[in-house]
Design an enzyme around this catalytic site. Structure first.
Site, PDB file in Angstrom:
ATOM      1  N   HIS A  65       4.566  24.002  37.384  1.00  0.00           N
ATOM      2  CA  HIS A  65       4.317  23.800  38.808  1.00  0.00           C
ATOM      3  C   HIS A  65       5.500  23.101  39.463  1.00  0.00           C
ATOM      4  CE1 HIS A  65       0.162  25.095  38.539  1.00  0.00           C
ATOM      5  NE2 HIS A  65       0.017  24.319  37.477  1.00  0.00           N
ATOM      6  N   HIS A  87      -5.476  21.492  45.623  1.00  0.00           N
ATOM      7  CA  HIS A  87      -5.410  21.302  44.179  1.00  0.00           C
ATOM      8  C   HIS A  87      -4.749  19.961  43.890  1.00  0.00           C
ATOM      9  CE1 HIS A  87      -5.209  22.310  39.965  1.00  0.00           C
ATOM     10  NE2 HIS A  87      -3.919  22.022  39.961  1.00  0.00           N
TER      11      HIS A  87
END
Length: 408
Positions: A65, A87
Site C-alpha cells: 500500500h 480503510h
C-alpha cells in the site's frame, strides 16, 4: 502474536537483549504486535504473568500500500471531485480528513472529503460539465456565444481537447484511415428506372459523371451508384454506421426493382426516361402516392374515393380523396394533405391516419427532414474531392486570403 508459536517465541526471547522482533506490516489496535511497538518494559504472558522485555523492536513495512504522501500526490493528479476515506483506523482517517479539507479549502474544483462510518450511506453528487480546450482549425473560427461546435474530443491525463479531424495528425501524431466499400449487382433495367425508384425512397438523388466518365447517382450525399456496364451497377461508399445502413437499403431497393409493380406500370407507359424526371414521371409518382394514401384510408374507414380534377373544366380544385363514414364525409387534399370535414371528430381521426400514411410512404429525406447539401452540386471530376465532406467556408476564405498575400 496474540497466540500460537509466534507468541510462545516472543515470551521466550523477550528477556534477552540479543534478540529482536521485526514488525513487517500493519497491526490492529489492541493486539500484541501493536502494543510492543511502544517498547514497553514488560509484557503479559498467556498465563497471566509478566515477562520483562529487553529484545529490540523494529518496524519495517513490507506492505504494497502507498503511504500518506503518495496518496496526496495521487489525489492531486486525479483531481477527483470526491475523496472517500474508508480503510484504516477512525482516528487516523479523521486526522487525514482534516488535513485534506484544509488543503482543498476554497478550491475551484469543489473537492469534498468524506469519512463515513461503517454501514453509513453516502450520497455523492457529480458535476456534469467538462471543460475542453479547442485547438487548430476549430480555435481559429469565430464562434458566436452559445454556439455548438463539432469535432473530435480527446482525453489525456484527465484533460479534454477539441479539434478538427483534419488536425489529428498534426497535434497528436495519430493518423486516420477511410474504408471505401464497393458492391457490384447485376441489373436488367435502365439506370433511369433505378433513379426513379431511388428518388421515391430516398428523395434527393444527384445525377452526374465521375472522374472515369461513368454515369453516377449519388444517394443522400453518401452512396454512389455507378453504371459501370450495361447490365451492372456498382455501389461505392465510405464505410460508417450511417452510410452502411444507407448502402444496405439502396442495395435492397435495387434488387427489388424488377419485381416492383410500380416498375411494371412505369415501363408500360408510352413515354421514355430522361436524365431529369419529366412531367409524366411526376404525374405517375403523384398517382402512386395518391393510391397509397387512399389504400391506408380505405383499410381504416372502409371507403375512400379518389377525386381528380376534370380536364374539361378549370382545375380550380386540387386532387383529393373522399372518405365516407356513416352520414359524414371528409376530404383529403393530396397536395397539402389537409383534411376538411364538418364533423370535427371524423376530421381528427382522418388526419391521424393521413399523417401515418405520409410517414410510411414519404422518402427518407422527407421523413427525417434531411437536406442533401450536395443535391444542387454536380459530381466532382475527382472522386476524392467529391467525398461527402462539408467544407469550412470561413477557413477556405482565410486560406485564399493568405495565398493572395504571399503572392503579393
Amino acid at each position: 502474536m496474540d497466540n500460537g508459536s509466534s507468541r510462545e517465541l516472543l515470551e521466550l526471547w523477550a528477556p534477552d537483549p540479543r534478540n529482536a522482533v521485526i514488525i513487517t506490516g500493519y497491526s490492529v489496535e489492541g493486539t500484541m504486535a501493536r502494543d510492543i511497538q511502544n517498547s514497553p518494559d514488560e509484557i503479559v504472558s498467556l498465563k497471566g504473568s509478566t515477562v520483562p522485555r529487553r529484545l529490540a523492536v523494529e518496524v519495517i513495512s513490507f506492505s504494497a500500500h502507498v503511504d500518506g504522501e503518495q496518496n496526496l500526490e495521487f489525489i492531486k493528479q486525479v483531481k477527483a471531485q470526491h475523496i472517500i476515506l474508508m480503510h484504516g483506523e477512525a482516528k487516523a482517517m479523521f486526522s487525514l480528513k482534516s488535513k485534506l479539507e484544509q488543503q482543498y479549502a476554497g478550491n475551484e474544483e469543489g473537492i469534498q472529503v468524506h469519512a463515513p462510518h461503517n454501514t453509513e450511506n453516502l450520497k455523492l453528487t457529480f458535476r456534469g460539465d467538462r471543460i475542453a480546450k479547442a485547438i487548430g482549425r476549430i480555435a481559429e473560427r469565430k464562434v458566436a456565444e452559445n454556439a455548438t461546435l463539432q469535432g473530435l474530443l480527446l482525453s489525456k491525463d484527465y484533460t479534454f481537447t477539441l479539434l478538427d479531424p483534419r488536425d489529428l495528425a498534426e497535434f497528436t501524431g495519430l493518423s486516420t484511415s477511410v474504408v471505401v466499400q464497393t458492391q457490384r449487382v447485376a441489373i436488367s433495367v435502365s439506370l433511369d428506372l433505378v433513379k426513379w425508384h431511388l428518388e421515391g425512397f430516398f428523395g434527393s438523388v444527384v445525377d452526374g459523371i465521375d472522374a472515369d466518365h461513368v454515369r453516377t447517382l449519388r444517394v443522400m450525399g453518401t452512396v454512389d451508384v455507378k453504371h459501370t456496364r450495361e447490365d451492372e451497377l456498382m455501389l461505392e461508399w465510405e464505410s460508417s454506421v450511417t452510410t452502411d445502413m444507407i448502402a444496405d437499403s439502396t442495395l435492397a431497393l435495387i434488387l427489388g426493382i424488377e419485381s416492383s409493380p410500380a416498375s411494371v406500370k412505369l415501363t408500360m407507359s408510352s413515354h421514355s426516361h430522361h436524365t431529369h424526371a419529366d412531367e409524366e414521371d411526376e404525374e405517375l409518382m403523384q398517382q402512386i402516392r395518391c393510391e397509397h394514401i387512399a389504400a391506408f384510408l380505405e383499410s381504416h374507414f372502409g371507403s375512400a374515393e379518389i377525386d381528380l380534377p376534370d380536364d374539361t373544366k378549370d382545375k380550380l380544385d386540387d386532387p383529393a380523396i373522399i372518405v365516407h363514414v356513416d352520414q359524414s364525409s371528409a376530404r383529403v387534399n393530396i397536395n397539402t394533405l389537409a383534411v376538411s370535414c364538418k364533423n370535427e371528430a371524423l376530421r381528427s381521426r382522418v388526419q391521424s391516419v393521413v399523417q401515418m400514411a405520409a410517414t410510411t410512404i414519404n422518402s427518407l429525406t422527407e421523413m427525417y427532414g434531411l437536406k442533401d447539401i450536395h443535391a444542387t452540386r454536380p459530381l466532382q471530376t475527382q472522386i476524392n474531392d467529391a467525398r461527402f465532406k462539408e467544407e469550412d467556408e470561413d477557413l477556405l476564405k482565410e486560406e485564399e486570403d493568405d495565398e493572395v498575400k504571399m503572392e503579393s
